[in-house]
Design a protein around this motif. Structure first.
Motif, mmCIF file in Angstrom:
data_model
loop_
_atom_site.group_PDB
_atom_site.id
_atom_site.type_symbol
_atom_site.label_atom_id
_atom_site.label_comp_id
_atom_site.label_asym_id
_atom_site.label_seq_id
_atom_site.Cartn_x
_atom_site.Cartn_y
_atom_site.Cartn_z
ATOM 1 N N LEU A 1 -99.722 -66.456 4.310
ATOM 2 C CA LEU A 1 -100.782 -66.831 3.379
ATOM 3 C C LEU A 1 -102.132 -66.199 3.705
ATOM 4 N N LEU A 2 -102.384 -65.869 4.955
ATOM 5 C CA LEU A 2 -103.680 -65.296 5.333
ATOM 6 C C LEU A 2 -103.623 -63.774 5.459
ATOM 7 N N GLY B 1 -108.344 -63.385 6.063
ATOM 8 C CA GLY B 1 -107.833 -64.570 5.405
ATOM 9 C C GLY B 1 -108.614 -65.791 5.823
ATOM 10 N N VAL B 2 -108.907 -66.658 4.874
ATOM 11 C CA VAL B 2 -109.679 -67.863 5.135
ATOM 12 C C VAL B 2 -108.792 -69.100 5.041
ATOM 13 N N ALA B 3 -108.074 -69.214 3.929
ATOM 14 C CA ALA B 3 -107.235 -70.394 3.709
ATOM 15 C C ALA B 3 -106.160 -70.048 2.692
ATOM 16 N N VAL C 1 -101.701 -69.768 -3.454
ATOM 17 C CA VAL C 1 -103.085 -69.338 -3.643
ATOM 18 C C VAL C 1 -103.725 -69.180 -2.268
ATOM 19 N N SER C 2 -104.416 -68.099 -2.090
ATOM 20 C CA SER C 2 -105.139 -67.878 -0.843
ATOM 21 C C SER C 2 -106.553 -67.418 -1.144
ATOM 22 N N THR D 1 -102.783 -73.551 5.259
ATOM 23 C CA THR D 1 -103.091 -72.917 6.523
ATOM 24 C C THR D 1 -104.529 -72.421 6.465
ATOM 25 N N TYR D 2 -105.190 -72.395 7.616
ATOM 26 C CA TYR D 2 -106.596 -72.024 7.682
ATOM 27 C C TYR D 2 -106.839 -71.087 8.847
#
Length: 122
Positions: A104-105, A46-48, A33-34, A57-58
């Motif tokens: 992910l981002l 991308g945020v997280a 989930v992102s 990841t952030y």
């Protein structure tokens, strides 16, 4: 597949908000989930993100302020946002699917994106 976000709204600088993303219809359990956001006139960023093993990841801009989590049994992803700043104002989207943690981002890797929820910080 449906992704339904909730929890957006308006908040004062320094305040907090929590976003939820209900994942419906994915034919597998090991999904990531992102969260992404897009401010007016800017590209989606991308945020997280959280992968199926729980690795997170952030974006640098939100590290230490935002926390992503996922409840696999309920198929809900969460984004807790603290110490909000005016520059956090944007439409926030959740995405779900299979990818690698280092992607992910990257919004391009996801096929399924929610409709978005507005977050306004002033």
């Amino acid at each position: 597949v449906q992704l339904v976000e909730s929890g957006g709204g308006s908040v004062q600088v320094g305040g907090s908000l929590s976003l939820s993303c209900t994942v419906i219809g994915l034919p597998y359990d090991d999904y990531c989930v992102s969260w992404f956001r897009q401010a007016p006139g800017k590209e989606r960023e991308g945020v997280a993100g959280i992968d199926s093993d729980g690795t997170t990841t952030y974006a640098d801009s939100v590290k230490g302020r935002f926390t992503i989590s996922k409840d696999g049994r309920k198929n809900i992803g969460y984004l807790r946002m603290n110490s909000l700043k005016p520059e956090d104002t944007a439409i926030y989207y959740c995405a779900a699917g299979r990818t690698s943690w280092w992607l992910l981002l990257n919004p391009a890797v996801y096929r399924h994106l929610g409709q978005g929820t507005q977050v306004t910080v002033s």
